[in-house]
Each structure stands twice: as structure tokens, then as C-alpha cells.
Scaffold this motif. Sequence first.
Motif, PDB file in Angstrom:
ATOM      1  N   LYS A  23      44.812  47.155  47.136  1.00  0.00           N
ATOM      2  CA  LYS A  23      44.264  46.196  48.108  1.00  0.00           C
ATOM      3  C   LYS A  23      43.107  46.774  48.898  1.00  0.00           C
ATOM      4  CE  LYS A  23      47.352  42.533  49.016  1.00  0.00           C
ATOM      5  NZ  LYS A  23      48.646  42.264  49.563  1.00  0.00           N
ATOM      6  N   SER A  24      43.239  48.068  49.260  1.00  0.00           N
ATOM      7  CA  SER A  24      42.224  48.596  50.163  1.00  0.00           C
ATOM      8  C   SER A  24      40.989  49.102  49.419  1.00  0.00           C
ATOM      9  CB  SER A  24      42.816  49.711  51.009  1.00  0.00           C
ATOM     10  OG  SER A  24      43.246  50.732  50.152  1.00  0.00           O
ATOM     11  N   SER A  25      41.072  49.219  48.091  1.00  0.00           N
ATOM     12  CA  SER A  25      39.847  49.653  47.401  1.00  0.00           C
ATOM     13  C   SER A  25      39.384  48.592  46.407  1.00  0.00           C
ATOM     14  CB  SER A  25      40.085  50.998  46.739  1.00  0.00           C
ATOM     15  OG  SER A  25      41.189  50.924  45.872  1.00  0.00           O
ATOM     16  N   GLY A  26      39.388  48.936  45.117  1.00  0.00           N
ATOM     17  CA  GLY A  26      38.807  48.054  44.104  1.00  0.00           C
ATOM     18  C   GLY A  26      39.264  46.605  44.124  1.00  0.00           C
ATOM     19  N   GLY A  27      40.587  46.367  44.021  1.00  0.00           N
ATOM     20  CA  GLY A  27      41.084  44.982  43.954  1.00  0.00           C
ATOM     21  C   GLY A  27      41.031  44.345  45.322  1.00  0.00           C
ATOM     22  N   ALA A  28      39.830  44.013  45.746  1.00  0.00           N
ATOM     23  CA  ALA A  28      39.654  43.596  47.139  1.00  0.00           C
ATOM     24  C   ALA A  28      39.916  42.107  47.377  1.00  0.00           C
ATOM     25  CB  ALA A  28      38.254  43.964  47.601  1.00  0.00           C
ATOM     26  N   THR A  29      40.313  41.370  46.347  1.00  0.00           N
ATOM     27  CA  THR A  29      40.530  39.933  46.561  1.00  0.00           C
ATOM     28  C   THR A  29      42.019  39.599  46.564  1.00  0.00           C
ATOM     29  OG1 THR A  29      40.338  39.486  44.187  1.00  0.00           O
ATOM     30  CG2 THR A  29      38.319  39.345  45.492  1.00  0.00           C
ATOM     31  N   MET A  30      42.337  38.361  46.949  1.00  0.00           N
ATOM     32  CA  MET A  30      43.742  37.966  47.061  1.00  0.00           C
ATOM     33  C   MET A  30      44.412  37.886  45.694  1.00  0.00           C
ATOM     34  SD  MET A  30      43.567  35.125  50.076  1.00  0.00           S
ATOM     35  CE  MET A  30      42.405  34.134  49.169  1.00  0.00           C
ATOM     36  N   THR A  31      43.667  37.379  44.702  1.00  0.00           N
ATOM     37  CA  THR A  31      44.206  37.296  43.343  1.00  0.00           C
ATOM     38  C   THR A  31      43.367  38.219  42.472  1.00  0.00           C
ATOM     39  OG1 THR A  31      44.527  34.954  43.788  1.00  0.00           O
ATOM     40  CG2 THR A  31      44.825  35.673  41.503  1.00  0.00           C
ATOM     41  N   GLU A  32      44.041  39.131  41.788  1.00  0.00           N
ATOM     42  CA  GLU A  32      43.297  40.115  41.005  1.00  0.00           C
ATOM     43  C   GLU A  32      42.347  39.449  40.015  1.00  0.00           C
ATOM     44  OE1 GLU A  32      45.765  43.295  39.350  1.00  0.00           O
ATOM     45  OE2 GLU A  32      43.885  43.884  38.341  1.00  0.00           O
ATOM     46  N   GLY A  33      41.130  39.923  39.987  1.00  0.00           N
ATOM     47  CA  GLY A  33      40.170  39.419  39.017  1.00  0.00           C
ATOM     48  C   GLY A  33      39.484  38.131  39.427  1.00  0.00           C
ATOM     49  N   LYS A  34      39.909  37.581  40.566  1.00  0.00           N
ATOM     50  CA  LYS A  34      39.361  36.289  40.975  1.00  0.00           C
ATOM     51  C   LYS A  34      38.738  36.388  42.370  1.00  0.00           C
ATOM     52  CE  LYS A  34      40.999  31.658  40.328  1.00  0.00           C
ATOM     53  NZ  LYS A  34      42.193  30.813  40.318  1.00  0.00           N
ATOM     54  N   ILE A  36      37.618  33.932  45.319  1.00  0.00           N
ATOM     55  CA  ILE A  36      37.578  32.542  45.798  1.00  0.00           C
ATOM     56  C   ILE A  36      36.565  32.456  46.937  1.00  0.00           C
ATOM     57  CG2 ILE A  36      38.917  30.584  46.664  1.00  0.00           C
ATOM     58  CD1 ILE A  36      41.413  31.933  45.547  1.00  0.00           C
ATOM     59  N   ALA A  37      35.506  31.681  46.708  1.00  0.00           N
ATOM     60  CA  ALA A  37      34.436  31.560  47.701  1.00  0.00           C
ATOM     61  C   ALA A  37      34.496  30.181  48.345  1.00  0.00           C
ATOM     62  CB  ALA A  37      33.086  31.775  47.024  1.00  0.00           C
ATOM     63  N   GLY A  38      34.662  30.182  49.657  1.00  0.00           N
ATOM     64  CA  GLY A  38      34.694  28.917  50.391  1.00  0.00           C
ATOM     65  C   GLY A  38      33.297  28.512  50.801  1.00  0.00           C
ATOM     66  N   GLU A  73      36.115  36.481  38.310  1.00  0.00           N
ATOM     67  CA  GLU A  73      35.946  35.072  37.953  1.00  0.00           C
ATOM     68  C   GLU A  73      35.792  34.353  39.304  1.00  0.00           C
ATOM     69  OE1 GLU A  73      38.876  31.465  36.875  1.00  0.00           O
ATOM     70  OE2 GLU A  73      39.492  33.476  36.239  1.00  0.00           O
ATOM     71  N   VAL A  74      34.729  33.584  39.487  1.00  0.00           N
ATOM     72  CA  VAL A  74      34.469  32.982  40.800  1.00  0.00           C
ATOM     73  C   VAL A  74      34.970  31.538  40.844  1.00  0.00           C
ATOM     74  CG1 VAL A  74      32.674  32.323  42.463  1.00  0.00           C
ATOM     75  CG2 VAL A  74      32.457  34.453  41.172  1.00  0.00           C
ATOM     76  N   GLU A  75      35.738  31.252  41.888  1.00  0.00           N
ATOM     77  CA  GLU A  75      36.192  29.865  42.099  1.00  0.00           C
ATOM     78  C   GLU A  75      35.609  29.380  43.431  1.00  0.00           C
ATOM     79  OE1 GLU A  75      40.529  29.197  41.791  1.00  0.00           O
ATOM     80  OE2 GLU A  75      40.278  27.926  43.578  1.00  0.00           O
ATOM     81  N   ILE A  76      34.998  28.195  43.418  1.00  0.00           N
ATOM     82  CA  ILE A  76      34.398  27.662  44.646  1.00  0.00           C
ATOM     83  C   ILE A  76      35.363  26.676  45.297  1.00  0.00           C
ATOM     84  CG2 ILE A  76      32.427  26.404  45.634  1.00  0.00           C
ATOM     85  CD1 ILE A  76      31.560  29.025  44.321  1.00  0.00           C
ATOM     86  N   SER A  90      42.942  34.240  53.932  1.00  0.00           N
ATOM     87  CA  SER A  90      44.200  33.534  53.663  1.00  0.00           C
ATOM     88  C   SER A  90      44.030  32.515  52.535  1.00  0.00           C
ATOM     89  CB  SER A  90      44.741  32.860  54.927  1.00  0.00           C
ATOM     90  OG  SER A  90      43.807  31.944  55.453  1.00  0.00           O
ATOM     91  N   LYS A  91      43.041  31.633  52.655  1.00  0.00           N
ATOM     92  CA  LYS A  91      42.810  30.652  51.587  1.00  0.00           C
ATOM     93  C   LYS A  91      41.629  31.026  50.705  1.00  0.00           C
ATOM     94  CE  LYS A  91      44.556  26.480  53.867  1.00  0.00           C
ATOM     95  NZ  LYS A  91      44.286  26.533  55.322  1.00  0.00           N
ATOM     96  N   ILE A  92      40.682  31.752  51.276  1.00  0.00           N
ATOM     97  CA  ILE A  92      39.483  32.137  50.515  1.00  0.00           C
ATOM     98  C   ILE A  92      39.211  33.630  50.723  1.00  0.00           C
ATOM     99  CG2 ILE A  92      38.398  29.836  50.551  1.00  0.00           C
ATOM    100  CD1 ILE A  92      36.765  30.686  52.974  1.00  0.00           C
TER     101      ILE A  92
END
Length: 253
Positions: A23-34, A36-38, A73-76, A90-92
Motif C-alpha cells: 500500500k505504501s509503495s508501488g501498489g498505491a491504488t485501492m484496487t491493484e492494477g486499477k 479510479i479517477a474521479g 487500467e484507468v476507470e473514470i 475512499s471511492k476514487i
Amino acid sequence: MKKIISALLAGTLAVAVLAGCGKSSGGATMTEGKLIAGTNAAFPPFEYIGDDGQPDGFDIALIKEIGKRLGYEVEIQDMEFGSLVAAIGSKIDVAIAGMTITDERKQSVDFAEPYYDATQYVIINAGADIKNAEDLKGKAIGCQLGTTGETVAQDAEGASVNPYDKAVDAVNDLVNGRVDCVIIDKNPAEVFKNNFGDKIEIIDGAQFDFEIEQYGIAAPKGSQLVADINKTLEEMKADGTFAELEKKYILGE
Ligand code: GLN
């Protein structure tokens, strides 16, 4: 038995530590590999709904390219502008929404380096007598909810501030005579000028002593994403991709 339990515990701990590291380094997003951009897809040319019904615009193309280069993978996610900051973490994972870097927002999120300069513009009905800060006093001012435009409008003495979810609704109400002017960022103001033609005029915020603003991509406080985004932004500037997107979406060349 004791040995087995402590071995199991040690195993669990090891997994927990590893997960924590992720969490604190490479895998910096909530879902690995994804990633989510609000955004709030009602702010052209930075974000709007394209002909295919999907969010498009400079910010959308920018974050998709940044995500791609970082291996995500980017999700808008399209949401109200005023909900974006609270949703970060939390959501994004990040917000990209022509969002001005402000001290107030910096209390809850971290911003990557500024990627675009802006200022607030004033939109008036053609021929209306509003030319400077003095003229804004006591006026009915339309703006977009939760934006720096709303803050600027509130600074006008005696003005009634009318916030809208969508900027275009504010401009429609201007044309219909329900508000005296609309305060919104420069580039969207220019798009509205193109769409509404001779009915409206747009005035540079410099005439009203509005400050220069800078847009930044917002991420959770302390997130590794900020450094990753900064590095990618630099690369995109160096290799000409940033300028290409600017030409395509903002300068209209
Ligand atoms: N730049 C303004 C702000 O950050 C407006 C952004 C927007 O409406 N998308 O408040």
C-alpha cells in the motif's frame, strides 16, 4: 501445538506486513492494477461527455495516458464537483477535474505539480454593464457549486450567489435573465462563448483583480501516486505528448 500457532501467527504477520508495504509503495491504488479517477464531466474542454456518451476532454486523455504509463487500467468516475475531494481515497484514487490547488483543499489531499494555469472569467449578457469588481456588488451571480468561482462570487459585497451543479445551467439562467453574470474558469467560459455566440460576452478576470489559479491532480495525503504522477507528467512534457493533448483539446488546432 504452541509451535504451530506461533508459526501460523508469524505467517499471518508476514502477509500483513507485505500487504502493508504494497500500500505504501508501488501498489498505491485501492484496487491493484486499477486507477479510479474521479471527475465532473461538465467542464469543457477539460471534461465533458463525448458523442459516444463517455467522459472525454483534456483531463480525461491526460489521466488515461498517465495511468497507462504507470501500468494501471484507468476507470473514470463522473460525480458532482463538490463531492470529489471527500471521495479521494475512499471511492476514487485521484481527482482530475480542472481542480484548482487551494490551501483549503490541501488540508485534506495532496496535489501533484500544477499542470495548467487558469483564472476566473466573468460571463455577462451582451451589452450588460459589468466591467470591474465594483460592478459585481449586489449582483445575482451564477457559479458552479463548490468551486473557486463560488468563493470569488462570495467575495463580492452584497451579491446573491447562485450555485449550480452544472455550469451550463448557470449560463442558461444568465441568458434567461435569472442571474446578472456567471463566474467560471477561463477555458470553459471560452467554450460557452463559442456555444452561446452573440448572446453573451466573456471578460478576463484580470479586470476584476481575480488571482491566477493552477490546476493539479489530487491524491490521498501521503500517497506514492503524487511522485508517480509528477514523474509521468514530466515525461509527457519532455516527449511532446502533453503539448499534443493541449493542441487537440484546448487550443483546438
Ligand atoms: N477550477 C475551479 C475549482 O477548482 C472549477 C473546477 C470545476 O468546476 N471543475 O474550483
